[in-house]
Motif scaffolding. Structure first.
Motif, PDB file in Angstrom:
ATOM      1  N   UNK A 109     -34.965 -17.466  14.363  1.00 37.48           N
ATOM      2  CA  UNK A 109     -35.845 -17.934  13.298  1.00 37.48           C
ATOM      3  C   UNK A 109     -35.842 -16.932  12.135  1.00 37.48           C
ATOM      4  N   UNK A 110     -35.907 -15.649  12.463  1.00 37.70           N
ATOM      5  CA  UNK A 110     -35.852 -14.601  11.435  1.00 37.70           C
ATOM      6  C   UNK A 110     -34.521 -14.669  10.687  1.00 37.70           C
ATOM      7  N   UNK A 111     -33.440 -14.831  11.424  1.00 34.34           N
ATOM      8  CA  UNK A 111     -32.121 -14.904  10.798  1.00 34.34           C
ATOM      9  C   UNK A 111     -32.023 -16.118   9.889  1.00 34.34           C
ATOM     10  N   UNK A 112     -32.526 -17.258  10.351  1.00 41.73           N
ATOM     11  CA  UNK A 112     -32.471 -18.483   9.557  1.00 41.73           C
ATOM     12  C   UNK A 112     -33.221 -18.334   8.244  1.00 41.73           C
ATOM     13  N   UNK A 140     -45.672 -22.885  16.751  1.00 42.16           N
ATOM     14  CA  UNK A 140     -45.527 -21.929  15.656  1.00 42.16           C
ATOM     15  C   UNK A 140     -44.080 -21.585  15.360  1.00 42.16           C
ATOM     16  N   UNK A 141     -43.256 -21.492  16.394  1.00 33.28           N
ATOM     17  CA  UNK A 141     -41.851 -21.139  16.193  1.00 33.28           C
ATOM     18  C   UNK A 141     -40.989 -22.344  15.814  1.00 33.28           C
ATOM     19  N   UNK A 142     -41.340 -23.536  16.334  1.00 38.48           N
ATOM     20  CA  UNK A 142     -40.491 -24.701  16.097  1.00 38.48           C
ATOM     21  C   UNK A 142     -40.811 -25.443  14.805  1.00 38.48           C
ATOM     22  N   UNK A 143     -42.086 -25.520  14.442  1.00 37.48           N
ATOM     23  CA  UNK A 143     -42.463 -26.354  13.296  1.00 37.48           C
ATOM     24  C   UNK A 143     -41.758 -25.952  11.993  1.00 37.48           C
ATOM     25  N   UNK A 144     -41.699 -24.652  11.637  1.00 38.99           N
ATOM     26  CA  UNK A 144     -40.965 -24.299  10.404  1.00 38.99           C
ATOM     27  C   UNK A 144     -39.483 -24.669  10.488  1.00 38.99           C
ATOM     28  N   UNK A 145     -38.900 -24.454  11.644  1.00 37.98           N
ATOM     29  CA  UNK A 145     -37.490 -24.783  11.831  1.00 37.98           C
ATOM     30  C   UNK A 145     -37.258 -26.287  11.704  1.00 37.98           C
ATOM     31  N   UNK A 193     -39.323 -28.580  10.009  1.00 36.56           N
ATOM     32  CA  UNK A 193     -39.780 -29.213   8.785  1.00 36.56           C
ATOM     33  C   UNK A 193     -39.167 -28.678   7.495  1.00 36.56           C
ATOM     34  N   UNK A 194     -38.788 -27.413   7.457  1.00 35.29           N
ATOM     35  CA  UNK A 194     -38.310 -26.825   6.203  1.00 35.29           C
ATOM     36  C   UNK A 194     -36.853 -27.231   5.962  1.00 35.29           C
ATOM     37  N   UNK A 195     -36.528 -27.759   4.786  1.00 33.96           N
ATOM     38  CA  UNK A 195     -35.176 -28.266   4.503  1.00 33.96           C
ATOM     39  C   UNK A 195     -34.177 -27.158   4.168  1.00 33.96           C
ATOM     40  N   UNK A 196     -33.717 -26.446   5.176  1.00 37.53           N
ATOM     41  CA  UNK A 196     -32.735 -25.392   4.958  1.00 37.53           C
ATOM     42  C   UNK A 196     -31.360 -25.994   4.685  1.00 37.53           C
ATOM     43  N   UNK A 197     -30.550 -25.373   3.809  1.00 32.53           N
ATOM     44  CA  UNK A 197     -29.173 -25.852   3.612  1.00 32.53           C
ATOM     45  C   UNK A 197     -28.266 -25.531   4.795  1.00 32.53           C
ATOM     46  N   UNK A 198     -28.490 -24.396   5.465  1.00 32.02           N
ATOM     47  CA  UNK A 198     -27.732 -24.047   6.669  1.00 32.02           C
ATOM     48  C   UNK A 198     -28.568 -24.437   7.881  1.00 32.02           C
ATOM     49  N   UNK A 199     -28.117 -25.434   8.614  1.00 31.55           N
ATOM     50  CA  UNK A 199     -29.010 -26.091   9.577  1.00 31.55           C
ATOM     51  C   UNK A 199     -28.446 -26.140  11.002  1.00 31.55           C
ATOM     52  N   UNK A 200     -27.629 -25.178  11.374  1.00 31.96           N
ATOM     53  CA  UNK A 200     -27.028 -25.289  12.703  1.00 31.96           C
ATOM     54  C   UNK A 200     -28.075 -25.297  13.805  1.00 31.96           C
ATOM     55  N   UNK A 229     -31.326 -25.997  13.269  1.00 32.31           N
ATOM     56  CA  UNK A 229     -32.181 -27.147  12.970  1.00 32.31           C
ATOM     57  C   UNK A 229     -31.553 -28.436  13.500  1.00 32.31           C
ATOM     58  N   UNK A 230     -30.278 -28.579  13.327  1.00 29.94           N
ATOM     59  CA  UNK A 230     -29.592 -29.760  13.850  1.00 29.94           C
ATOM     60  C   UNK A 230     -29.701 -29.834  15.373  1.00 29.94           C
ATOM     61  N   UNK A 231     -29.602 -28.691  16.027  1.00 27.18           N
ATOM     62  CA  UNK A 231     -29.721 -28.679  17.488  1.00 27.18           C
ATOM     63  C   UNK A 231     -31.126 -29.082  17.908  1.00 27.18           C
ATOM     64  N   UNK A 232     -32.126 -28.598  17.192  1.00 29.68           N
ATOM     65  CA  UNK A 232     -33.506 -28.971  17.510  1.00 29.68           C
ATOM     66  C   UNK A 232     -33.714 -30.472  17.342  1.00 29.68           C
ATOM     67  N   UNK A 233     -33.151 -31.060  16.306  1.00 26.69           N
ATOM     68  CA  UNK A 233     -33.340 -32.487  16.060  1.00 26.69           C
ATOM     69  C   UNK A 233     -32.616 -33.359  17.077  1.00 26.69           C
ATOM     70  N   UNK A 234     -31.747 -32.753  17.863  1.00 27.41           N
ATOM     71  CA  UNK A 234     -31.114 -33.478  18.971  1.00 27.41           C
ATOM     72  C   UNK A 234     -31.994 -33.501  20.214  1.00 27.41           C
TER      73      UNK A 234
END
Length: 312
Positions: free
Chosen positions: A107-110, A204-209, A211-218, A220-225
């Motif tokens: 999360x910090x890296x993202x 707390x750890x998952x919600x920002x990942x 909801x936030x529209x990051x351009x690099x989403x590797x 985030x894409x895994x979470x949405x699966x």
């Protein structure tokens, strides 16, 4: 009567009450436990007494760090884990350690180290909330602290390059997400029908990942699966924070908002009618305002605007 408690947190965006993971942990736990915490948005941490958030102030007590804040709330009889067994309590500690070890670094890296995410999302978001001229260098300092933390905790043999560190961080994070998804299953929360400390940390750890529209989403894409984890975040936002979710329209909050909007429109309309009536009466020489109770409004054609008509 319980002492007033004030929680200083970063502000929110993208349908989140806060964009800061650790602030979300404490805010969620306070909602779960019913703690009477007043949230104070501090969008520049130098204004907080200890220069960091989340920060809880109760009388003369000042507490930082999520784990310490949650322990303090439990001592004040606001315990979301009251019904947990000893084994479930042990499982909670184990999973929180897993989150801190495997998911938090990713999360910090993202947020702070992935260049595209930092320059297009993180830096603009935080800099827009920090007053000039601090907004020029505070986000950069926060990014530097994040990089140092990653290198100190994850760098070293056998990982000698940043690319190797990054790859390992995301492998660990995806494995952690898979374990969380398997543990949650089809249950609304991790220990049944009521949220606990573990649910607060996961949210707390998952919600920002999520909801936030990051351009690099590797990640985030895994979470949405993993739809059960996405549903978990949406349910907590809609049930405990009453926020309109992106792409989701919960029946309850939207219905309440629609009814409130209609009622407000009706009240405004009737208020305008009353004001017009009052203006006409004030302009009438034979009907001074002090004798409004004796007026026969039917003479002026205003008898249709009776109190019964003004009732919604």
């Amino acid at each position: 009567m319980a002492s007033p408690m004030e929680l200083s947190c970063w502000g929110g965006d993208w349908g989140l009450p806060s964009v800061h993971a650790e602030c979300l942990v404490v805010m969620a736990y306070a909602r779960f436990s019913g703690a009477p915490v007043k949230v104070k948005i501090i969008d520049h941490c130098w204004r907080a007494p200890r220069g960091r958030v989340p920060l809880l102030i109760s009388d003369d007590t000042v507490i930082s760090q999520p784990a310490k804040i949650l322990n303090f709330l439990r001592k004040q009889k606001y315990n979301a884990d009251y019904d947990l067994s000893a084994k479930e309590g042990a499982d909670t500690l184990a999973y929180i350690s897993l989150l801190e070890e495997k998911l938090h670094p990713a999360l910090i890296h993202t947020f702070w180290i992935e260049a595209d995410n930092y320059y297009r999302v993180t830096k603009p978001c935080f800099a827009s909330r920090i007053p000039f001229p601090l907004n020029w260098f505070l986000p950069r300092n926060m990014a530097g602290e994040a990089l140092n933390r990653i290198l100190l905790t994850k760098g070293g043999p056998p990982l000698f390059s940043m690319a190797e560190v990054e790859a390992q961080i995301y492998r660990d994070a995806k494995e952690c997400l898979n374990l969380l998804s398997h543990r949650l299953g089809t249950s609304p929360f991790f220990f049944g029908n009521m949220p606990t400390t573990l649910d607060a940390f996961v949210f707390g750890f998952l919600a920002p990942l999520f909801k936030i529209p990051f351009p690099k989403v590797q990640l985030q894409d895994h979470l949405k699966m993993l739809p059960n984890l996405c549903r978990f975040c949406d349910d907590i936002l809609s049930c405990y924070f009453r926020l309109k979710l992106l792409g989701v329209s919960p029946v309850g909050p939207d219905t309440v908002d629609a009814n409130l909007q209609k009622l407000t429109q009706l009240v405004n309309k009737e208020s305008n009618l009353i004001e017009k009536m009052d203006d006409n009466l004030r302009k009438s020489p034979q009907h001074p305002p002090r004798k409004l109770t004796t007026l026969k409004l039917s003479r002026t054609g205003e008898g249709n605007s009776s109190p019964n008509r003004l009732s919604p």
